[in-house]
Design a protein around this motif. Sequence first.
Motif, PDB file in Angstrom:
ATOM      1  N   LEU A 112       0.841  -1.200   0.000  1.00 10.33           N
ATOM      2  CA  LEU A 112       0.000   0.000   0.000  1.00 10.33           C
ATOM      3  C   LEU A 112       0.877   1.252   0.000  1.00 10.33           C
ATOM      4  O   LEU A 112       0.628   2.200  -0.752  1.00 10.33           O
ATOM      5  N   VAL A 115       2.301   1.688  -3.441  1.00 12.77           N
ATOM      6  CA  VAL A 115       1.266   2.105  -4.400  1.00 12.77           C
ATOM      7  C   VAL A 115       0.953   3.590  -4.203  1.00 12.77           C
ATOM      8  O   VAL A 115       0.897   4.371  -5.150  1.00 12.77           O
ATOM      9  N   LEU A 116       0.797   3.996  -2.937  1.00 13.92           N
ATOM     10  CA  LEU A 116       0.434   5.398  -2.681  1.00 13.92           C
ATOM     11  C   LEU A 116       1.578   6.340  -3.061  1.00 13.92           C
ATOM     12  O   LEU A 116       1.336   7.419  -3.604  1.00 13.92           O
ATOM     13  N   HIS A 119       1.429   6.716  -6.653  1.00 10.44           N
ATOM     14  CA  HIS A 119       0.276   7.535  -7.060  1.00 10.44           C
ATOM     15  C   HIS A 119       0.570   9.023  -7.014  1.00 10.44           C
ATOM     16  O   HIS A 119      -0.145   9.810  -7.631  1.00 10.44           O
ATOM     17  N   PHE A 122       0.418  11.378  -9.929  1.00 10.27           N
ATOM     18  CA  PHE A 122      -0.815  11.932 -10.504  1.00 10.27           C
ATOM     19  C   PHE A 122      -1.121  13.343 -10.012  1.00 10.27           C
ATOM     20  O   PHE A 122      -1.996  14.009 -10.520  1.00 10.27           O
ATOM     21  N   TYR A 149       3.553  -3.430 -12.197  1.00 13.65           N
ATOM     22  CA  TYR A 149       4.002  -2.998 -10.873  1.00 13.65           C
ATOM     23  C   TYR A 149       3.785  -4.127  -9.877  1.00 13.65           C
ATOM     24  O   TYR A 149       2.645  -4.581  -9.673  1.00 13.65           O
ATOM     25  N   GLY A 152       1.428  -3.354  -6.908  1.00 14.82           N
ATOM     26  CA  GLY A 152       0.024  -3.244  -7.299  1.00 14.82           C
ATOM     27  C   GLY A 152      -0.664  -4.599  -7.316  1.00 14.82           C
ATOM     28  O   GLY A 152      -1.861  -4.713  -7.018  1.00 14.82           O
ATOM     29  N   ILE A 155      -0.539  -6.240  -3.441  1.00 12.25           N
ATOM     30  CA  ILE A 155      -1.548  -5.738  -2.492  1.00 12.25           C
ATOM     31  C   ILE A 155      -2.861  -6.511  -2.668  1.00 12.25           C
ATOM     32  O   ILE A 155      -3.530  -6.830  -1.677  1.00 12.25           O
ATOM     33  N   LEU A 187     -11.172  -2.274   0.057  1.00 12.39           N
ATOM     34  CA  LEU A 187      -9.790  -2.150  -0.412  1.00 12.39           C
ATOM     35  C   LEU A 187      -9.548  -3.040  -1.633  1.00 12.39           C
ATOM     36  O   LEU A 187      -8.847  -2.643  -2.567  1.00 12.39           O
ATOM     37  N   ILE A 190     -11.013  -1.322  -4.654  1.00 13.09           N
ATOM     38  CA  ILE A 190     -10.179  -0.209  -5.126  1.00 13.09           C
ATOM     39  C   ILE A 190      -8.963  -0.729  -5.887  1.00 13.09           C
ATOM     40  O   ILE A 190      -8.640  -0.264  -6.985  1.00 13.09           O
ATOM     41  N   GLY A 194      -8.115  -0.452  -9.863  1.00 12.10           N
ATOM     42  CA  GLY A 194      -6.875   0.231 -10.273  1.00 12.10           C
ATOM     43  C   GLY A 194      -6.095  -0.608 -11.262  1.00 12.10           C
ATOM     44  O   GLY A 194      -5.646  -0.119 -12.304  1.00 12.10           O
ATOM     45  N   ARG A 198      -5.134  -0.038 -15.233  1.00 11.43           N
ATOM     46  CA  ARG A 198      -3.772   0.003 -15.759  1.00 11.43           C
ATOM     47  C   ARG A 198      -3.578  -0.981 -16.920  1.00 11.43           C
ATOM     48  O   ARG A 198      -2.938  -0.662 -17.904  1.00 11.43           O
ATOM     49  N   LEU A 205      -4.389   9.336 -18.598  1.00 12.06           N
ATOM     50  CA  LEU A 205      -3.701   9.728 -17.374  1.00 12.06           C
ATOM     51  C   LEU A 205      -3.324  11.216 -17.343  1.00 12.06           C
ATOM     52  O   LEU A 205      -3.200  11.805 -16.276  1.00 12.06           O
ATOM     53  N   PHE A 238     -11.956   6.018  -8.615  1.00 10.97           N
ATOM     54  CA  PHE A 238     -11.894   7.280  -7.865  1.00 10.97           C
ATOM     55  C   PHE A 238     -13.046   7.382  -6.857  1.00 10.97           C
ATOM     56  O   PHE A 238     -12.862   7.836  -5.730  1.00 10.97           O
ATOM     57  N   LEU A 244     -13.623   5.391   0.508  1.00 13.05           N
ATOM     58  CA  LEU A 244     -12.679   4.911   1.532  1.00 13.05           C
ATOM     59  C   LEU A 244     -12.246   6.080   2.422  1.00 13.05           C
ATOM     60  O   LEU A 244     -12.187   5.972   3.651  1.00 13.05           O
TER      61      LEU A 244
END
Length: 332
Positions: A112, A115-116, A119, A122, A149, A152, A155, A187, A190, A194, A198, A205, A238, A244
């Motif tokens: 996580l 991944v964050l 992110h 973006f 990834y 990704g 998780i 989770l 989400i 995601g 991808r 993007l 999103f 979340l």
Amino acid sequence: MIGVIFGVIVPYIAVAIFVVGVVYRIVNWANSPVPLKIPTTGGQQRSLPFIKRTVYDRFDSPYTWWETAGRMLLEIFLFRSLLKNTRYYLDRVSQKDARWLWLFGILFHYSLLLVLIRHSRFFLEPVPSFVEMLSEIESFKGVFIPSVYISGLAIVAALFLLWFRRIFLSRERTLSLPSDHFALILLLAITISGNLMRYFFKADLFAVKELLMSLMSFNIGHAVEVAETIEPIFYVHFALASFLLAYFPFSKLMHAGGVLFSPTRNMPNDNRARRHVNPWDPADVPLLAKGITVAGRTYKSKKLDWETYYEMYTDQLQEIEEANYKIVPEEL
Ligand code: HEM
């Protein structure tokens, strides 16, 4: 219309709920009295000089501020207490190693984090070089376009493992509440959406980045314009992420901040050397209206005196009185 609702209105509401909710809960925890000293410990506590303590004991049964901070950091970054996860069978007088839970937990949380961090590309311009570097290091190139990834996918695997644990193990199933399942399912939704975005259903993007940057700079007119051009798959991801965020303050996910306020973790085990005086809010204790002295410190309520307290709880207090209990404190 979908763009405006899920690209602009919903995320703003979600962020507002998240910020207000998290601040409220943290302030509430910070103001909660801690009447007892309750560090959970396993190692040898500091005692007489000839009783030796190892480094392990120092972190397991911390005595100083530094040892406590060390234990806290090991807990936050390595989930140290989960490394003790052993299952006991009293009937068979046997035990079984259950540290796979530590592995699943670490796998989920570090994936996580990665991944964050990735992110952030973006909504940060220019993208920090360490984010680029991290993305390079953990991407699996070659036959795959786009590159895969690892975090990704890891998780999603970790979330399934954590969820299967609650579904297939009878003891965990009994202990699990609907909210435990819900957090994992959310989770999963989400992270799966995601990955779908991808690898299978592409979203623009550049437009996503423009939308996020406009939202962050409150350039709402431009955000609305861009939002309408983005593919629906992005809004699935999103909207779930926004949900979340809004759900976070009301959920067990607050353990992310709560760990810092946990008295079982953040207190040194110095019971026998120092008297623990609860620095609670005197307003909670009407007796303190007059001021009382405990262990050299005087506590005096600034907010609530006995009369006001009596007025607030007249019915309940009279009921107690009728049952022959004395309700007026001796000192008053
Ligand atoms: C502000 C909220 C978010 C936005 C705008 C966002 C946006 C995106 C976008 C555009 C992609 C596609 C990436 C690509 O094609 O390279 C993606 C992928 C992904 N997202 Fe999110 N996301 C958000 C929140 C989250 C959260 C909270 C999680 C995890 C709980 C998450 C997990 C993933 C995963 C696992 C992928 C698959 C690709 C990867 O590993 O980067 N996202 N997201």
